[in-house]
Structures are given as C-alpha cells and as structure tokens.
Design a protein around this motif. Structure first.
Motif, mmCIF file in Angstrom:
data_model
loop_
_atom_site.group_PDB
_atom_site.id
_atom_site.type_symbol
_atom_site.label_atom_id
_atom_site.label_comp_id
_atom_site.label_asym_id
_atom_site.label_seq_id
_atom_site.Cartn_x
_atom_site.Cartn_y
_atom_site.Cartn_z
ATOM 1 N N TYR A 227 17.521 -25.103 9.725
ATOM 2 C CA TYR A 227 18.179 -25.280 8.432
ATOM 3 C C TYR A 227 19.645 -24.858 8.452
ATOM 4 C CZ TYR A 227 13.483 -25.976 6.597
ATOM 5 O OH TYR A 227 12.214 -26.457 6.360
ATOM 6 N N GLU A 229 23.519 -25.002 10.955
ATOM 7 C CA GLU A 229 24.275 -25.523 12.081
ATOM 8 C C GLU A 229 25.438 -24.575 12.349
ATOM 9 O OE1 GLU A 229 25.483 -29.528 11.610
ATOM 10 O OE2 GLU A 229 23.459 -30.356 11.824
ATOM 11 N N ALA A 232 28.391 -25.474 9.994
ATOM 12 C CA ALA A 232 28.082 -25.948 8.638
ATOM 13 C C ALA A 232 26.932 -25.116 8.071
ATOM 14 C CB ALA A 232 27.722 -27.434 8.655
ATOM 15 N N CYS A 233 26.470 -25.524 6.886
ATOM 16 C CA CYS A 233 25.315 -24.876 6.233
ATOM 17 C C CYS A 233 25.577 -23.384 5.996
ATOM 18 C CB CYS A 233 24.041 -25.070 7.042
ATOM 19 S SG CYS A 233 23.684 -26.769 7.505
ATOM 20 N N GLU A 291 21.502 -31.625 1.264
ATOM 21 C CA GLU A 291 22.432 -32.029 2.315
ATOM 22 C C GLU A 291 21.630 -32.371 3.563
ATOM 23 O OE1 GLU A 291 25.432 -29.155 2.982
ATOM 24 O OE2 GLU A 291 26.128 -29.104 0.891
ATOM 25 N N GLN A 292 21.844 -33.570 4.082
ATOM 26 C CA GLN A 292 21.032 -34.066 5.180
ATOM 27 C C GLN A 292 21.109 -33.178 6.416
ATOM 28 O OE1 GLN A 292 19.085 -37.123 5.181
ATOM 29 N NE2 GLN A 292 18.260 -35.989 6.921
ATOM 30 N N LYS A 293 22.276 -32.712 6.782
ATOM 31 C CA LYS A 293 22.420 -31.937 8.012
ATOM 32 C C LYS A 293 21.846 -30.534 7.893
ATOM 33 C CE LYS A 293 27.158 -30.759 6.643
ATOM 34 N NZ LYS A 293 28.590 -30.831 7.049
ATOM 35 N N CYS A 294 21.604 -30.064 6.674
ATOM 36 C CA CYS A 294 21.075 -28.716 6.466
ATOM 37 C C CYS A 294 19.614 -28.719 6.043
ATOM 38 C CB CYS A 294 21.890 -27.976 5.413
ATOM 39 S SG CYS A 294 23.643 -27.828 5.804
ATOM 40 N N PRO A 296 16.072 -30.735 7.163
ATOM 41 C CA PRO A 296 15.379 -31.771 7.938
ATOM 42 C C PRO A 296 14.307 -32.512 7.160
ATOM 43 C CG PRO A 296 14.586 -29.596 8.557
ATOM 44 C CD PRO A 296 15.740 -29.374 7.623
ATOM 45 N N THR A 300 15.882 -39.783 6.227
ATOM 46 C CA THR A 300 17.046 -40.052 7.063
ATOM 47 C C THR A 300 17.684 -41.376 6.680
ATOM 48 O OG1 THR A 300 15.612 -41.086 8.712
ATOM 49 C CG2 THR A 300 16.101 -38.737 8.984
#
Length: 455
Positions: A227, A229, A232-233, A291-294, A296, A300
């Motif tokens: 959760y 990166e 980020a996040c 938020e997609q990158k934070c 899963p 998608t």
C-alpha cells in the motif's frame, strides 16, 4: 382427520410466533435465558437483512431492479472515461443495499425509542420486546417494501452521511467488545492457572500474546509493501507509522507499575488484541484510498484505451479481502453483542448491561421447571440484564456499518467509479485513533481520578 391435525399444528406454530421468546426456541435452546433468546432473534432479523442486501448485489437481481422508480439516471458533467466504471445495474444494487439497510435501521430505531427506561420484565413493553415475533417480522417486511419506493433524489446522499457516522461508532463498539473478550479470556485462564496450579495456562496466554503481536508486525510489513511506494503514498506511510507508534505506547502503558497496581487485571493480552484490531482498521482504511498506485484493490486501467460507459467497459470487484474479513468481524461482534454477559464493571457501564443479579428461590424454581419442560425462562422479573434501548441502538449502528461495508463506502452521485473516497479513509483512521485513546483512558483513568471507583 389429517387435515384437522395439520390445521391444529399450524395454529400452534402461529400462537408460538405471536407469543414470547421462550416459545420460539423451546426445542433449540432448552432452559435458556429469556434475555439471551430475545437478543438472538433480533440479531437474526439483522442477519436476514444482511443476506437480502448481499442478494441485491448479485447481477441477476440487479436486472430486475430497473422496474423500480429510482432507476439509474445520467448525471450532468460526468466524464466519459474513468477507471473502475460502475454501470447502472451496479448503482441499482448499491442503492438497493441503502434501502434495505435503511429499513433495518428504522426498524431497530423504532424499538430504541419504544424500549426506553424498561427496568424489568414486569413492564408491559417487555412483553413486546420478548414476544410477538410474527408481527415484528411483518413490520420489518412492511418497512422494507416502503423503503424500496422512496424516490432517489437526495435520499442516498443524505443516508450516506448517516452511514459514515454510524459506522464510525460501530467500529468503536467492536473495539470495546474485543477488549471485553480479551479481559474475560485473561481472567478465565489466570483463574484456571491458580486453581490447577499449572503453568500451562500462563504459557497459553503468553503464546497468544506473542501471536497477536506477530500478526500485527506482519500486517505492518505487508501494508508497507502493498500500500506504499518509495516516492508516493505519503499519507499511507504516515497512517501506518503513527498507528504503530501509538500501539507501542499503549502496550507500554498497560504494563507500567502504577497501572498494574491500579488495575492488576490489565496486561499485554488486551494490549495485543487492541494492537491487532488497530492494524486491521488501518488496513481497511488503506484499502479505501482512491489512488491506483497506493491501493491494489482498485480495478486496473485497461491500458491506454478509452473506457466506455456500460457493462462492456468496466471491471466490477464486489468482494475483495478487506470486505470479506470486515464482514466476518462484523458478524462475530454482532453475535457477541447478543450472547455477551460481562463481569467487567467498566464495560457493563459503557455497554449499558448489568451483571446477572442473584436469583431468588422462586426464580430458581422457575428455571428448574423450564428445564423440565424444555423451554426458556424469564430471568428479568427483578431487573433487566441489559438495556433494551441501547441494544437496539447498537443494531441500528450495525445496520449502518454493514451498509457501508457492502457498498465499499460508495458515495452516490459523486462519481461513477466503484471506489471509496477519502471520506472513508479518514473516518476509519480517526476511528482507530479514537479506539486507542479510549483504551488508553481505561488504563490511566484510575490514576488520574483516584477518588472514583474503577474496580
């Protein structure tokens, strides 16, 4: 002759449904307390509403919901391509859950008001609490049917905020129940250890304490991996780190010498349970980050293609791991509300329950007679063992919490994305902080207020 016997059997069943709680479960729960049986039946009504809500989310049922007056409408200014699209049928399914949970919440709120200040089963309203189940079921069905004909308008938006507040409070109630469970568990095993003069019970407490802390550390590691990166996040990193720090603080506070002197029953088992539950709520919060990158769990994107509106261009993910685990925890805690009988005075005061008063000889004779006849008995003639009104209020909050859980904290009219908003994240995180502060207060309150009785 057979028809007459069948008619007599149906009449006896009907009289049982219109009678008291002991008659309902006479064959399933012989010699059970009237108070426990009534709570179980009300909880069954709630679980029935949850089951209907889950069915409403199935695609086959959604196709039939188009016939209702609050069909999906196209909102102004909605983009034509967004990740995680939710089609009209899915919106109908979500709105159906809103109406079903509104019906159960209204049903229990009615009984919350009706049962105010009931002190014993001699109150005429106690007969309503513990009987007339067939008519109660008809009332619930009637409210449900009426709820499905409420025009959409601003209903869903307003009811969303009721769900947010109710879910926040129910998360705190879940924590109180878990603390109560850990306290009772600790008391029981310590008593067994002193009674049997065996170290095996101490070893068992030590094992589960280490297990809960190990699961908490594992949860922290997994949340940092999945959760967050490196670049980020940042919000997720702050939430995880802050909650981990707070859990360490309350664990240290639980074993401080002054706290142990004031509360000998406090220990690391309760603190480990609180820590694990806090990590669970933190996980729920991170699984709602939009938020997609934070996150899963979000659907998608389909490459660089434009995602059209409609069933062909969206990915529906009704059940993910946080939703399933949250539903299981909800079911267990709600069932525990119905069965619990705590010996912890602070928890009893907070949850509006009482320790079972000593039974008089006449009451004991009634219990023995009930056991012989295979039915439940009235154990509240001298005083209720729980607050009828507060119990129904807990079920109101449970209805709102399961509504938010099943709908993934979807806010109607905000976007056409089937994801939660930052509102859900902050509500869950604030609930975890409030729960930790509540537990810390139970530890330090006897030190800060020495003149009050916290035994």
């Amino acid at each position: 002759m057979g028809a007459c016997l069948g008619a007599c059997s149906l009449l006896s069943c009907a009289s049982c449904l219109c009678g008291s709680a002991p008659c309902i479960l006479c064959s399933c729960c012989p010699a059970s307390r009237n108070s426990t049986v009534s709570r179980l039946i009300f909880t069954f009504f709630l679980f029935l509403g949850v089951l209907v809500s889950i069915i409403m989310l199935s695609p086959g049922v959604e196709s039939q919901l188009y016939k209702l007056p609050w069909v999906c409408e196209e909102g102004a200014g909605i983009p034509t391509a967004l990740q995680g699209y939710i089609d009209c049928g899915s919106l109908l399914g979500y709105r159906a859950v809103y109406r079903m949970c509104f019906a159960t919440a209204a049903f229990f709120f009615f009984f919350t008001l009706l049962m105010l200040c009931v002190s014993s089963s001699r109150d005429p309203r106690a007969a309503i609490q513990n009987g007339f189940w067939f008519f109660k079921f008809l009332i619930l069905v009637g409210i449900t049917v009426g709820a499905f004909y409420i025009p959409d308008g601003s209903f869903s938006n307003i009811w969303f905020y009721f769900g947010v507040v109710g879910s926040f409070l129910f998360i705190l109630i879940q924590l109180v129940l878990l603390i109560d469970f850990a306290h009772s568990w600790n008391q029981l095993w310590l008593g067994k250890a002193e009674e049997c003069d065996s170290r095996a019970w101490y070893a068992g407490l030590f094992f589960f304490t280490i297990l809960f802390y190990s699961l908490s550390i594992m949860a922290v590691v997994l949340m940092f991996i999945y959760y967050t990166e490196p670049s980020a996040c940042h919000e997720g990193k702050i939430f995880i780190g802050l909650n981990l720090t707070l859990c360490v603080c309350v664990s240290i506070a639980a074993v401080l010498p002054k706290v142990q002197n004031a509360q000998p029953n406090s220990g690391l088992l309760q603190a480990s349970v609180v820590t694990l539950y806090t990590m669970f709520v933190t996980w729920l919060a991170l699984s709602s980050v939009p938020e997609q990158k934070c996150n899963p769990h979000l659907p998608t994107q389909l490459g660089n293609e434009t995602v059209p509106v409609g069933p062909e261009g969206y990915q529906t993910q009704w059940w993910d791991a946080p939703s399933i685990v949250g539903l299981i925890v909800f079911l267990l805690c709600t069932l525990f509300i119905s069965l619990r009988s705590s010996d912890h005075r602070q928890v009893n005061s907070l949850m509006q329950t009482e320790e079972c008063p000593p039974m008089l000889q006449a009451t004991q004779q009634q219990q023995q007679l009930a056991a012989c006849q295979g039915r439940a008995f009235d154990n509240e003639q001298d005083g209720v063992t729980y607050s009828y009104s507060f119990f129904h209020f807990c079920l109101v909050l449970a209805s709102l919490h399961i509504m938010m859980t099943l709908t993934n904290w979807y806010k109607p009219g905000e976007t056409r994305k089937m994801i939660s908003t930052w509102t859900a994240v902050w509500v869950k995180i604030c609930a975890s902080w409030a729960g930790l502060l509540l537990y810390l207060w139970t530890l330090v309150a006897p030190l800060l207020l020495p003149n009050r009785d916290f035994s």
